[in-house]
Design a protein around this motif. Structure first.
Motif, mmCIF file in Angstrom:
data_model
loop_
_atom_site.group_PDB
_atom_site.id
_atom_site.type_symbol
_atom_site.label_atom_id
_atom_site.label_comp_id
_atom_site.label_asym_id
_atom_site.label_seq_id
_atom_site.Cartn_x
_atom_site.Cartn_y
_atom_site.Cartn_z
ATOM 1 N N ARG A 160 -70.735 4.683 6.623
ATOM 2 C CA ARG A 160 -71.340 4.033 5.691
ATOM 3 C C ARG A 160 -71.111 4.794 4.215
ATOM 4 O O ARG A 160 -71.512 4.173 3.145
ATOM 5 N N GLY A 161 -70.944 5.844 4.178
ATOM 6 C CA GLY A 161 -70.738 6.717 2.945
ATOM 7 C C GLY A 161 -70.026 7.801 2.968
ATOM 8 O O GLY A 161 -69.839 8.598 4.209
ATOM 9 N N GLN A 162 -69.515 8.752 1.939
ATOM 10 C CA GLN A 162 -69.004 9.990 1.971
ATOM 11 C C GLN A 162 -69.904 11.053 1.298
ATOM 12 O O GLN A 162 -70.488 10.558 0.198
ATOM 13 N N LEU A 163 -69.876 12.263 1.714
ATOM 14 C CA LEU A 163 -70.404 13.254 0.792
ATOM 15 C C LEU A 163 -69.685 13.655 -0.350
ATOM 16 O O LEU A 163 -68.387 13.663 -0.278
ATOM 17 N N VAL A 164 -70.271 13.894 -1.442
ATOM 18 C CA VAL A 164 -69.687 14.195 -2.473
ATOM 19 C C VAL A 164 -70.583 15.384 -3.109
ATOM 20 O O VAL A 164 -71.869 15.360 -3.344
ATOM 21 N N HIS A 165 -69.765 16.483 -3.146
ATOM 22 C CA HIS A 165 -70.365 17.692 -3.848
ATOM 23 C C HIS A 165 -71.482 18.091 -2.771
ATOM 24 O O HIS A 165 -72.615 18.728 -3.231
ATOM 25 N N GLY A 166 -71.301 17.700 -1.560
ATOM 26 C CA GLY A 166 -72.333 18.189 -0.275
ATOM 27 C C GLY A 166 -73.408 17.378 -0.240
ATOM 28 O O GLY A 166 -74.256 17.592 0.395
ATOM 29 N N CYS A 167 -73.473 16.197 -0.965
ATOM 30 C CA CYS A 167 -74.635 15.321 -1.089
ATOM 31 C C CYS A 167 -74.356 13.875 -0.643
ATOM 32 O O CYS A 167 -73.047 13.348 -0.992
ATOM 33 N N ALA A 168 -75.126 13.016 -0.494
ATOM 34 C CA ALA A 168 -74.914 11.480 -0.386
ATOM 35 C C ALA A 168 -76.262 10.777 -0.263
ATOM 36 O O ALA A 168 -77.223 11.349 0.144
ATOM 37 N N GLY A 169 -76.287 9.615 -0.759
ATOM 38 C CA GLY A 169 -77.214 8.687 -0.766
ATOM 39 C C GLY A 169 -76.585 7.442 -0.424
ATOM 40 O O GLY A 169 -75.955 6.849 -1.264
ATOM 41 N N VAL A 170 -77.049 7.163 0.645
ATOM 42 C CA VAL A 170 -76.365 5.699 1.296
ATOM 43 C C VAL A 170 -77.280 4.589 1.670
ATOM 44 O O VAL A 170 -78.305 4.779 2.184
ATOM 45 N N PRO A 171 -77.215 3.526 0.821
ATOM 46 C CA PRO A 171 -78.197 2.470 0.869
ATOM 47 C C PRO A 171 -77.848 1.728 2.031
ATOM 48 O O PRO A 171 -76.857 1.476 2.627
ATOM 49 N N ILE A 172 -79.134 1.149 2.925
ATOM 50 C CA ILE A 172 -78.917 0.401 4.146
ATOM 51 C C ILE A 172 -79.524 -1.010 3.753
ATOM 52 O O ILE A 172 -80.768 -0.888 3.176
ATOM 53 N N GLY A 173 -79.202 -1.965 3.996
ATOM 54 C CA GLY A 173 -79.923 -3.420 3.948
ATOM 55 C C GLY A 173 -81.347 -3.531 4.562
ATOM 56 O O GLY A 173 -81.142 -3.043 5.792
ATOM 57 N N ALA A 174 -82.334 -3.953 4.041
ATOM 58 C CA ALA A 174 -83.543 -4.037 4.693
ATOM 59 C C ALA A 174 -83.230 -5.005 5.785
ATOM 60 O O ALA A 174 -82.596 -5.990 5.517
ATOM 61 N N GLY A 175 -84.102 -4.966 6.949
ATOM 62 C CA GLY A 175 -83.901 -5.574 8.099
ATOM 63 C C GLY A 175 -82.901 -5.372 8.922
ATOM 64 O O GLY A 175 -82.751 -6.000 10.322
ATOM 65 N N VAL A 176 -81.979 -4.276 8.681
ATOM 66 C CA VAL A 176 -81.070 -3.914 9.710
ATOM 67 C C VAL A 176 -81.608 -3.042 10.661
ATOM 68 O O VAL A 176 -81.817 -1.718 10.161
ATOM 69 N N PRO A 177 -81.415 -3.403 11.707
ATOM 70 C CA PRO A 177 -82.137 -2.203 12.990
ATOM 71 C C PRO A 177 -81.175 -1.229 13.071
ATOM 72 O O PRO A 177 -79.835 -1.355 13.507
ATOM 73 N N VAL A 178 -81.713 -0.097 12.723
ATOM 74 C CA VAL A 178 -80.888 1.221 12.631
ATOM 75 C C VAL A 178 -81.312 2.047 14.058
ATOM 76 O O VAL A 178 -82.445 2.334 14.200
#
Length: 359
Positions: A160-178
């Motif tokens: 769902r996303g890649q680390l940039v400079h060792g960090c990441a913030g990956v949005p997830i759609g509400a209602g998706v069962p994780v």
């Protein structure tokens, strides 16, 4: 650093240094510690000195390191797994305990395919964001990695996303069962790795949020009731509330490099139909922003219902100001990052400029 923060680092370390210089090395630690608890710490408190904890988070009062079974995870009924053993007492669970001073530290360099994962016994349906932060004191970052999600009913994780400079913030759609989230190394590196944060934000628990009066109206001391939050945790005392306190000398300061999708969002308790334009200032240099830690790629957005967002302008030199469409009775304002940057982010202010009063 602020004086209060310096005090917590200086004390009670200063007491330990004084003991060694006075009595010499090799003394009885338990006797010294009991004396500090009974006499020295109350004395520091009486003097108005904010002493820090005697031991790192999770340690016992006798100085014993924490056990993995005693670490409380920030998400109840979850489990942490990893392909890499931990170094000393830096258990993998510390990456997911929500404490800013604890971390998971691997006991070897990373190989491609190494991972740490957080599994949920019951799928999370209100997950909105996954935050990852690696490295400490400019070392032991995960240099190349991805953030993966396992949805309910799926056999495999998906990127769902890649680390940039060792960090990441990956949005997830509400209602998706994780069912689980995983940070996976994609390229071998010579460094060990420190994972400070593997956190899941939900609709019921924001990473940094504020509810109450907000000084948003330009040239007006009248407060507006509302709700503010950030998609990132904040550095020290630089809380998201500083965006709306009306003071040019305070900031909301992220504690990591921001990535696309990160945002600072304001929702008004009552719609404001008489707002002409909205303005946002980022960076370090006074009320006009700019210079270090400004937003390099981003947009300023507005909403009439808090759900659907409209971009009114892009940021330039850390600032943005744009008109509110006539069709919108303003309910929300959002500063949204559109591209990863190698700096942290300071958001100084968000302002509402009222329409001119009719004659």
């Amino acid at each position: 650093a602020p004086a209060a923060v310096v005090e917590t680092k200086l004390w009670p370390r200063g007491l330990a240094l004084a003991e060694v210089l006075w009595s010499g090395p090799g003394g009885d630690f338990e006797t010294f510690y009991q004396h500090v608890k009974a006499y020295q710490l109350p004395r520091l408190t009486a003097l108005g000195i904010q002493a820090g904890p005697a031991f790192p988070p999770g340690w016992t009062e006798l100085g014993n390191p924490p056990q993995a079974a005693d670490i409380v995870l920030s998400v109840p009924h979850s489990e942490v797994t990893s392909s890499v053993p931990h170094y000393k007492h830096h258990h993998k669970e510390f990456a997911c305990d929500g404490h800013p001073d604890t971390f998971f530290w691997t006991n070897r360099s990373l190989l491609a395919g190494d991972f740490i994962a957080l599994h949920f016994s019951t799928p999370l349906c209100d997950c909105t964001l996954i935050q990852v932060k690696t490295g400490r004191f400019d070392r032991d970052f995960m240099r190349s990695g991805v953030v993966e999600v396992k949805l309910q009913g799926q056999a495999e994780y998906e990127v769902r996303g890649q680390l940039v400079h060792g960090c990441a913030g990956v949005p997830i759609g509400a209602g998706v069962p994780v069912e689980g989230v995983r940070v996976r190394c994609t390229q071998e590196q010579s460094e060990w790795c420190i994972l400070k944060t593997l956190a899941v934000e939900t609709t019921s628990q924001r990473v940094s949020e504020y509810r109450g009066p907000m000084l948003l109206l330009r040239d007006s001391p009248l407060p507006v009731e509302g709700h503010a939050w950030a998609s990132f945790s904040t550095y020290l005392m630089h809380h998201v509330s500083h965006v709306v306190d009306g003071c040019a000398d305070t900031v909301c300061w992220s504690d990591r490099c921001v990535v696309a999708g990160d945002n600072v969002t304001l929702l008004l308790a009552d719609p404001a139909p008489s707002v002409a334009t909205v303005r946002a200032v980022t960076g370090t240099a006074g009320a006009e922003g700019g210079a270090g830690d400004m937003l390099q790629q981003g947009v300023l957005q507005v909403s009439g219902d808090g759900e659907e967002w409209h971009t009114v302008c892009a940021f330039s030199h850390g600032q943005a100001e744009g008109p509110v469409p006539d069709s919108i009775s303003l309910k929300g304002v959002r500063v949204r990052v559109t591209g990863a940057q190698d700096q942290w982010l300071k958001v100084r202010s968000i302002q509402l400029v009222p329409k001119p009063a009719r004659a």
